[in-house]
Design a protein around this motif. Structure first.
Motif, PDB file in Angstrom:
ATOM      1  N   UNK A   8     -12.499   6.865   7.006  1.00  0.00           N
ATOM      2  CA  UNK A   8     -11.774   6.976   8.059  1.00  0.00           C
ATOM      3  C   UNK A   8     -10.419   6.103   7.940  1.00  0.00           C
ATOM      4  N   UNK A   9     -10.464   4.705   7.423  1.00  0.00           N
ATOM      5  CA  UNK A   9      -9.543   3.900   7.480  1.00  0.00           C
ATOM      6  C   UNK A   9      -8.294   4.525   6.382  1.00  0.00           C
ATOM      7  N   UNK A  15       0.601   4.673   6.164  1.00  0.00           N
ATOM      8  CA  UNK A  15       0.568   3.696   5.105  1.00  0.00           C
ATOM      9  C   UNK A  15      -0.394   4.049   4.198  1.00  0.00           C
ATOM     10  N   UNK A  16      -1.834   4.075   4.657  1.00  0.00           N
ATOM     11  CA  UNK A  16      -2.867   4.233   3.848  1.00  0.00           C
ATOM     12  C   UNK A  16      -3.036   5.568   3.285  1.00  0.00           C
ATOM     13  N   UNK A 217     -14.085   5.810  -1.642  1.00  0.00           N
ATOM     14  CA  UNK A 217     -13.056   4.766  -1.461  1.00  0.00           C
ATOM     15  C   UNK A 217     -13.192   4.373   0.020  1.00  0.00           C
ATOM     16  N   UNK A 218     -13.163   2.999   0.080  1.00  0.00           N
ATOM     17  CA  UNK A 218     -13.255   2.570   1.580  1.00  0.00           C
ATOM     18  C   UNK A 218     -12.106   1.275   1.676  1.00  0.00           C
ATOM     19  N   UNK A 219     -12.375   0.340   2.656  1.00  0.00           N
ATOM     20  CA  UNK A 219     -11.418  -0.621   2.925  1.00  0.00           C
ATOM     21  C   UNK A 219     -11.723  -2.058   2.504  1.00  0.00           C
ATOM     22  N   UNK A 277      -7.318   0.134  -0.408  1.00  0.00           N
ATOM     23  CA  UNK A 277      -5.958  -1.079  -0.209  1.00  0.00           C
ATOM     24  C   UNK A 277      -5.878  -2.009  -1.374  1.00  0.00           C
ATOM     25  N   UNK A 278      -6.855  -1.903  -2.518  1.00  0.00           N
ATOM     26  CA  UNK A 278      -6.558  -2.876  -3.467  1.00  0.00           C
ATOM     27  C   UNK A 278      -7.310  -1.893  -4.598  1.00  0.00           C
TER      28      UNK A 278
END
Ligand code: ASP
Ligand code: MG
Length: 440
Positions: A8-9, A15-16, A217-219, A277-278
């Motif tokens: 979801x994020x 941006x994401x 893939x998450x945050x 994010x990384x």
């Protein structure tokens, strides 16, 4: 081919979504599974609740708020006029459907249809965004291939067959995009794989197409060795085996849906947990390979009820446990932890639906004590029961109160039951004793 699932994020902001685009745009053939934008599933469930309570005005207000949120995101995401308009038309049709549902009789089927809209919207929007960025992609409607059977398990045979058929319609595609979470049930009605079910969708697809890898893939940088929401100084775990990952997911590690590894373990398909994010970070790799011995991670599950069943007649008697288990079986309630002494048995459950009936039945032959608001803290790692370092766990006993302990049920798991109000303190103490102080 790889399967990549984004949570979801990852699709929750412009941006994401740009990060996701960069991750997937490497020219290799893949299936992308998307969750709903963060917050959407909760918002849809809350709309469904208002409809169930026949509160039409409240439902309409919530629908309008969510509608505005989506239009704002679309305006930022899609600057291309045609794609912007086309996507708004689609999203408007979803919100019109929700509005018509406010006038219908509430039902579980209606709720499932409402909650399914989140993934339908995120995939449509992301597909349009890729088009705008000049990347070719193909939408595969999950409802055309994802099926569960009567006992709500994936119907692998029909999924394999249907998925092959829908993918074969566009054999030249490099990026297939589909919805996580949603499916049809055995009667053809819209259903879902339970909260967090997009992870499960990804591994079901992975198994169906015999993917070389499934990436979730998450945050966060992979699965951590303790709950980073409550505990300071946690670290990502680089490698886990399927069993370890399954125990951690079941006992509260929120990063993975509990059933995620089931579909892929038989074919030894690796599962990678990565951070949108990384992306450079290694994350966590879950495989069938044996990993190092020792405690690898700690997770906690809340909402547990402990039931102590005490009876003078248990002393030297056989058949006592059978009688107890039969009652839980009758009321379809599964037991997580169990400890025994000569005069009493304590068990835990996480589903209180039939608690009153269970207690009434047990009271026919025993004295019952119930402790609600408990948490199971689960320590997981390969062969921890016989590991030299495991004694460190008992050092916390002088500082925290433990209601039950289960040691030796399997070699890879030790579970503690504590009052939920002591959970964070216990997690932090375990972290300090087992992971932190060990390195000083
Ligand atoms: N959107 C669903 C949920 O929030 C499924 C998922 O995100 O995995 O539970
Ligand atoms: Mg999730």
């Amino acid at each position: 081919m790889k399967v990549l699932k984004f949570g979801g994020t990852s699709v929750g902001s412009v941006k994401n979504m740009a990060n996701v685009k960069n991750i997937i745009h490497d020219g290799s053939k893949k299936v992308i599974v998307l969750s709903a934008m963060s917050g959407t599933t909760n918002a849809l469930l809350s709309i469904a609740e208002s409809i169930t309570n026949k509160n039409t005005n409240e439902a309409t207000e919530k629908i309008n708020t969510l509608h505005d949120t989506y239009f704002t995101v679309i305006d930022e995401l899609l600057v291309h006029d045609h794609l912007n308009k086309q996507t708004k038309d689609y999203i408007s049709s979803v919100f019109n459907l929700l509005t018509t549902h406010t006038h219908k009789a509430p039902s579980a089927l209606l709720n499932n249809e409402i909650v399914a809209q989140g993934e339908l919207m995120s995939t449509y929007m992301f597909n349009a965004y890729l088009k705008q960025e000049g990347i070719d992609s193909t939408l595969l409607p999950a409802l055309d291939f994802m099926r569960i059977n009567k006992v709500k398990e994936p119907d692998m045979e029909s999924i394999k067959r249907n998925l092959k058929e829908v993918m074969d319609r566009v054999p030249e595609a490099t990026i297939y995009i589909t919805q996580g979470f949603i499916c049809l049930d055995d009667k053809g009605n819209i259903s879902n794989l339970q909260r967090g079910g997009s992870d499960y969708t990804a591994t079901i697809i992975g198994a169906a197409i015999k993917a070389e890898e499934v990436q979730i893939w998450t945050d966060i940088d992979g699965m951590h060795n303790n709950d980073p929401r409550y505990v300071n100084n946690t670290n990502p775990i680089s490698d886990l085996c399927y069993d370890e990952a399954a125990e951690l997911a079941y006992f509260g590690a929120k990063i993975l849906h509990p059933q995620t590894v089931l579909p892929v373990r038989e074919d030894h398909i690796p599962v990678r947990l990565k951070n949108t994010m990384n992306p450079e970070c290694y994350g966590t790799r879950i495989t069938s390979d044996a990993t190092e011995n020792g405690i690898k991670a700690i997770a906690a599950k809340d909402g547990i009820t402990a039931i102590k069943i005490k009876s003078g007649r248990m002393l030297l008697a056989h058949g006592f446990l059978k009688k107890i288990f039969e009652i839980f079986e009758t009321y379809e309630t599964s037991i997580d932890m169990i400890t025994t002494s000569e005069v009493a048995v304590s068990v835990t459950i996480d589903d209180e639906k039939n608690l009153d009936k269970i207690i009434a039945a047990l009271e026919a032959f025993a004295t019952i004590e119930v402790d609600k608001n408990q948490s199971i803290i689960c320590l997981v790692g390969h062969a921890i029961v016989n590991h030299d370092e495991t004694y460190k766990l008992f050092q916390i006993l002088k500082d925290v109160k433990i209601r039950m302990i289960s040691y030796g049920g399997s070699k890879n798991n030790i579970s503690l039951l504590v009052d939920s109000k002591n959970k964070i303190e216990t997690l932090q103490k375990l972290n300090d004793y087992i992971f932190e102080l060990a390195h000083q």
